[in-house]
Design an enzyme around this catalytic site. Structure first.
Site, PDB file in Angstrom:
ATOM      1  N   GLY A  14       0.845  -1.206   0.000  1.00 53.03           N
ATOM      2  CA  GLY A  14       0.000   0.000   0.000  1.00 53.03           C
ATOM      3  C   GLY A  14       0.870   1.241   0.000  1.00 53.03           C
ATOM      4  N   ARG A  75       1.329  -4.912  -5.686  1.00 53.96           N
ATOM      5  CA  ARG A  75       1.333  -6.164  -4.921  1.00 53.96           C
ATOM      6  C   ARG A  75       1.624  -7.239  -5.960  1.00 53.96           C
ATOM      7  NH1 ARG A  75      -0.738  -4.531   0.098  1.00 53.96           N
ATOM      8  NH2 ARG A  75      -2.235  -2.850  -0.048  1.00 53.96           N
ATOM      9  N   ASP A 106       4.598  -4.969   6.184  1.00 52.37           N
ATOM     10  CA  ASP A 106       5.038  -6.293   6.639  1.00 52.37           C
ATOM     11  C   ASP A 106       5.209  -7.291   5.494  1.00 52.37           C
ATOM     12  OD1 ASP A 106       2.308  -6.288   6.288  1.00 52.37           O
ATOM     13  OD2 ASP A 106       1.877  -7.590   7.990  1.00 52.37           O
ATOM     14  N   THR A 129       4.063   2.635   5.598  1.00 54.80           N
ATOM     15  CA  THR A 129       2.660   2.210   5.655  1.00 54.80           C
ATOM     16  C   THR A 129       1.904   3.150   6.581  1.00 54.80           C
ATOM     17  OG1 THR A 129       1.133   0.514   6.488  1.00 54.80           O
ATOM     18  CG2 THR A 129       3.355   0.431   7.361  1.00 54.80           C
ATOM     19  N   ASP A 131      -0.473   2.308   8.397  1.00 53.16           N
ATOM     20  CA  ASP A 131      -1.116   1.550   9.482  1.00 53.16           C
ATOM     21  C   ASP A 131      -0.366   1.560  10.814  1.00 53.16           C
ATOM     22  OD1 ASP A 131      -2.874   0.891   7.475  1.00 53.16           O
ATOM     23  OD2 ASP A 131      -1.972  -1.056   7.066  1.00 53.16           O
ATOM     24  N   ASP A 133       1.798  -0.509  11.905  1.00 49.95           N
ATOM     25  CA  ASP A 133       1.645  -1.864  12.444  1.00 49.95           C
ATOM     26  C   ASP A 133       2.925  -2.691  12.325  1.00 49.95           C
ATOM     27  OD1 ASP A 133       1.617  -2.052   9.719  1.00 49.95           O
ATOM     28  OD2 ASP A 133      -0.080  -3.404   9.586  1.00 49.95           O
ATOM     29  N   ARG A 175      -6.178  -1.617   8.410  1.00 48.74           N
ATOM     30  CA  ARG A 175      -6.193  -3.093   8.378  1.00 48.74           C
ATOM     31  C   ARG A 175      -6.494  -3.637   9.768  1.00 48.74           C
ATOM     32  NH1 ARG A 175      -1.561  -5.938   5.415  1.00 48.74           N
ATOM     33  NH2 ARG A 175      -0.379  -4.815   6.963  1.00 48.74           N
TER      34      ARG A 175
HETATM   35  P1  ATP Z   1       0.729  -2.590   3.494  1.00 49.90           P
HETATM   36  O1  ATP Z   1       1.059  -2.802   4.951  1.00 49.90           O
HETATM   37  O2  ATP Z   1       0.594  -1.160   3.168  1.00 49.90           O
HETATM   38  O3  ATP Z   1      -0.359  -3.453   2.958  1.00 49.90           O
HETATM   39  P2  ATP Z   1       2.651  -4.512   2.594  1.00 49.90           P
HETATM   40  O4  ATP Z   1       4.092  -4.387   2.286  1.00 49.90           O
HETATM   41  O5  ATP Z   1       2.292  -5.334   3.813  1.00 49.90           O
HETATM   42  O6  ATP Z   1       2.063  -3.055   2.681  1.00 49.90           O
HETATM   43  P3  ATP Z   1       1.699  -6.635   0.879  1.00 49.90           P
HETATM   44  O7  ATP Z   1       0.850  -6.598  -0.348  1.00 49.90           O
HETATM   45  O8  ATP Z   1       1.284  -7.494   2.000  1.00 49.90           O
HETATM   46  O9  ATP Z   1       1.895  -5.108   1.334  1.00 49.90           O
HETATM   47  O10 ATP Z   1       3.188  -7.094   0.449  1.00 49.90           O
HETATM   48  C1  ATP Z   1       3.844  -6.478  -0.658  1.00 49.90           C
HETATM   49  C2  ATP Z   1       4.396  -7.529  -1.572  1.00 49.90           C
HETATM   50  O11 ATP Z   1       5.423  -8.278  -0.898  1.00 49.90           O
HETATM   51  C3  ATP Z   1       3.425  -8.603  -2.017  1.00 49.90           C
HETATM   52  O12 ATP Z   1       2.591  -8.166  -3.065  1.00 49.90           O
HETATM   53  C4  ATP Z   1       4.350  -9.720  -2.449  1.00 49.90           C
HETATM   54  O13 ATP Z   1       4.855  -9.485  -3.731  1.00 49.90           O
HETATM   55  C5  ATP Z   1       5.494  -9.583  -1.449  1.00 49.90           C
HETATM   56  N1  ATP Z   1       5.313 -10.598  -0.392  1.00 49.90           N
HETATM   57  C6  ATP Z   1       4.502 -10.556   0.683  1.00 49.90           C
HETATM   58  N2  ATP Z   1       4.573 -11.687   1.410  1.00 49.90           N
HETATM   59  C7  ATP Z   1       5.474 -12.489   0.757  1.00 49.90           C
HETATM   60  C8  ATP Z   1       5.983 -13.801   0.987  1.00 49.90           C
HETATM   61  N3  ATP Z   1       5.617 -14.521   2.026  1.00 49.90           N
HETATM   62  N4  ATP Z   1       6.882 -14.289   0.087  1.00 49.90           N
HETATM   63  C9  ATP Z   1       7.288 -13.571  -0.961  1.00 49.90           C
HETATM   64  N5  ATP Z   1       6.829 -12.326  -1.232  1.00 49.90           N
HETATM   65  C10 ATP Z   1       5.943 -11.787  -0.397  1.00 49.90           C
END
Ligand code: ATP
Length: 326
Positions: A14, A75, A106, A129, A131, A133, A175
């Site tokens: 995000g 993503r 995360d 982020t 959030d 979090d 979230r």
């Molecule tokens: P936000 O907290 O704003 O949602 P985020 O970084 O948590 O941000 P995610 O969509 O959960 O957003 O993760 C970003 C990208 O990281 C994912 O689209 C994916 O490509 C990669 N990713 C997340 N988890 C994994 C995993 N277990 N293994 C490999 N890649 C991952």
């Protein structure tokens, strides 16, 4: 001399206000330390498809004050697969990138952790982020701006709520975290706050609203954290309306409004501090963790600790919110 010479930077997951300030700081710090910065576009997707461009000081001019991210975000389902990560590694090698800075939440860090275990490439993460979090930082980049946006939106809702004797439910993003809800609720003087960390029953909520009505409040505002379920305030409002008809009940969902806008000074400074430190940590040979600021000090937290068992809602904030709503 440090082995790290060519440093990539990307934004992922995000988007959050202040990501641009972080990208700018990484690029400028690279130039300061005579390293070559590369922008990786659209997060892990762009890493896989090779959307990578060398940046210079001017590439990041006039962006510190802008919301969103000039590098775009995404993503990526493909990065979750070993084949996707192999392609990503090959793209980095093709551009001679020998370390990178991952700005995201995360999920981004889980991906970075797996990637740096599979391939020997140093990575440092920055918490981007709204959030708030993650473990290992008092605040994430974007949180302060989101809270300020929420508080000013709630102020506006209050004007209309008090003109019409209304009860407003205002839903905010976050979230599974109630951090945005609690802080904006205190800042805007809401009557109640509903968060996933400390669930409130409808009975308890109605008791608070009845107490407000007894105290001759002309309107009431309830801030609801989405709790991973966008629109949950609609059902809460329906249930309350059926049992408590003192006010006309309305719902406002702030949604993605909280992601946008010019970052606050707090977010710009945090992003700038962390962006510079990320480059310095990589040059010093550090890898596999997120940088944050705790009690005004830069802190390095391994990725698995930054993302696991996050319980960073300060109970004191809930206590203050409850006292002030009498
Ligand atoms: P936000 O907290 O704003 O949602 P985020 O970084 O948590 O941000 P995610 O969509 O959960 O957003 O993760 C970003 C990208 O990281 C994912 O689209 C994916 O490509 C990669 N990713 C997340 N988890 C994994 C995993 N277990 N293994 C490999 N890649 C991952």
């Amino acid at each position: 001399m440090s082995k790290v010479q060519r440093i990539g930077v990307f934004t992922s997951g995000g988007d959050a206000p202040g990501m641009n300030a972080a990208v700018r700081a990484v690029v400028r710090a690279c130039i300061y330390y005579k390293k070559t910065p590369f922008g990786i576009y659209r997060g892990y997707d762009g890493m896989i498809s090779g959307e990578i461009k060398e940046l210079n000081s001017r590439s990041v001019s006039n962006i510190i004050q802008r919301g969103g991210t000039i590098l775009k975000s995404a993503r990526s389902a493909e990065f979750r697969t070993p084949e996707g990560r192999k392609k990503a590694y090959e793209s980095l090698k093709k551009h001679g990138i020998d370390a990178f800075v991952a700005i995201g939440g995360d999920g981004t860090f889980r991906g970075a952790q797996i990637f740096s275990q599979e391939y020997d490439i140093p990575v440092v993460g920055l918490p981007g982020t709204i959030d708030n979090d993650l473990n290992g930082t008092d605040f994430t980049i974007g949180y302060d701006t989101a809270v300020n946006t929420a508080a000013s939106a709630i102020d506006k809702v209050r004007d209309t709520a008090s003109s019409h004797n209304r009860l407003f439910f205002i839903e905010v993003m976050g979230r599974h975290s109630g951090q945005i809800a609690v802080r904006s609720s205190i800042a805007a003087g809401a009557e109640a706050t509903m968060i996933p960390e400390e669930p409130m029953s409808i009975d308890d909520l109605i008791r608070i609203l009845e107490r407000g009505a007894d105290h001759k409040k002309s309107s009431s505002l309830v801030v609801v954290a989405e709790g991973g379920e966008t629109g949950r305030s609609i059902n809460i409002a329906k249930e309350v309306q059926e049992r408590f008809s003192h006010y006309d009940t309305k719902v406002t969902i702030l949604g993605h409004l909280l992601r946008g806008g010019s970052p606050t000074v707090a977010d710009r400074v945090l992003a700038s501090q962390l962006g510079v430190s990320a480059v310095e940590y990589l040059i010093d040979g550090k890898t596999g963790g997120m940088l944050g600021v705790v009690n005004n000090q830069i802190k390095f937290t391994p990725f698995d600790q930054a993302t696991q068992n996050v319980h960073n809602l300060d109970p004191e904030m809930m206590r203050i919110a409850a006292i002030l709503s009498v």
